[in-house]
Design an enzyme around this catalytic site. Sequence first.
Site, PDB file in Angstrom:
ATOM      1  N   ASP A  27       0.995  -1.293  -0.041  1.00 28.20           N
ATOM      2  CA  ASP A  27      -0.063  -0.094  -0.123  1.00 28.20           C
ATOM      3  C   ASP A  27       0.923   1.244  -0.021  1.00 28.20           C
ATOM      4  O   ASP A  27       2.192   0.941  -0.065  1.00 28.20           O
ATOM      5  CB  ASP A  27      -0.872   0.054   1.205  1.00 28.20           C
ATOM      6  CG  ASP A  27      -2.148   0.847   1.067  1.00 28.20           C
ATOM      7  OD1 ASP A  27      -2.391   1.671   0.397  1.00 28.20           O
ATOM      8  OD2 ASP A  27      -3.303  -0.082   1.448  1.00 28.20           O
ATOM      9  N   TYR A  39     -13.736   6.435 -13.054  1.00 30.39           N
ATOM     10  CA  TYR A  39     -13.520   5.267 -12.388  1.00 30.39           C
ATOM     11  C   TYR A  39     -14.295   4.200 -12.999  1.00 30.39           C
ATOM     12  O   TYR A  39     -13.651   2.984 -13.484  1.00 30.39           O
ATOM     13  CB  TYR A  39     -14.402   5.666 -11.118  1.00 30.39           C
ATOM     14  CG  TYR A  39     -14.296   4.327 -10.016  1.00 30.39           C
ATOM     15  CD1 TYR A  39     -13.152   4.244  -9.319  1.00 30.39           C
ATOM     16  CD2 TYR A  39     -15.458   3.651  -9.998  1.00 30.39           C
ATOM     17  CE1 TYR A  39     -13.249   2.957  -8.672  1.00 30.39           C
ATOM     18  CE2 TYR A  39     -15.478   2.522  -9.199  1.00 30.39           C
ATOM     19  CZ  TYR A  39     -14.171   2.360  -8.234  1.00 30.39           C
ATOM     20  OH  TYR A  39     -14.284   0.877  -7.397  1.00 30.39           O
ATOM     21  N   LYS A  70     -12.441   0.550 -14.631  1.00 32.06           N
ATOM     22  CA  LYS A  70     -13.029  -0.751 -14.319  1.00 32.06           C
ATOM     23  C   LYS A  70     -13.561  -1.358 -15.140  1.00 32.06           C
ATOM     24  O   LYS A  70     -13.350  -2.732 -15.363  1.00 32.06           O
ATOM     25  CB  LYS A  70     -14.134  -0.660 -12.838  1.00 32.06           C
ATOM     26  CG  LYS A  70     -13.493  -0.004 -11.739  1.00 32.06           C
ATOM     27  CD  LYS A  70     -12.335  -0.913 -10.908  1.00 32.06           C
ATOM     28  CE  LYS A  70     -12.101  -0.214  -9.755  1.00 32.06           C
ATOM     29  NZ  LYS A  70     -10.857  -1.026  -9.202  1.00 32.06           N
TER      30      LYS A  70
END
Length: 258
Positions: free
Chosen positions: A33, A152, A156
């Site tokens: 991360d 977004y 995806k």
Amino acid sequence: MSRTYLITGAASGIGKATATRLKEQGNTVIGADLKDADIVADLATPVGRAQLVRRAGELSGGRLDAVIAGAGLAGFEPRAVSVNYFGAVATLEGLRPLLAAGTDPRAVVIASVASVHPHDTAIADAALAGDEEAALAAAQAAVDRGEGYAIYGSTKAAIARWIRRTAVTADWAGAGIPLNAIAPGTVITSMTEPMLASPDVRKIVDETVPMPLHGHAQPAQIAPLLTWLTSPENELVTGQVVFIDGGADAVLRGDGTW
């Protein structure tokens, strides 16, 4: 038997919940991360992607049994293209040799029900062509014309299509490595909580992602599906985008769109 997992986006949300579940089952989890992780790397950059692969090899001893590409960005910023698509692809492609050395290797990326929303084809097509510069330019163009909201879903949609075309290739199916995506609906995480706190925005979210079964999800409700898809029990599921969305996909697409 204990397995070794690598999870990107492991410091919060779905990644953290899945890492917790896997550790409770006795597995080893290497988390990646931007902070608070075994591997600190920015997957929006080529340097960060290379660092992830290098450190994963070092920390895993050269073998992984499963990879969950969960790092992602919401919001109306072009940088989401670099994380959600190019970062995910670099993770899966870069770690595939480590999976090939593992036992019953499996891989999953976290997509979204937003992949079925209308999206910007310029962004998705450039991403699938591997042209990050063009994809970022298309995303900026979307922002400039007031359509940043499409970024977004476009990332995806692109990653879902990449999974479908890649999973059946010699490097994946031919090597015995199932490769899938999951498509959650609205999940309550640090990324979505600010949006859901606004009644007006929450109304828009619920209209675009209707979830008739139990409403918004908690990360811990998504983790079991990721656990199964990356387990040795999953012998035949590959190239799939598995919706875990409280019925949103069924509401949005009905029964006739395939």
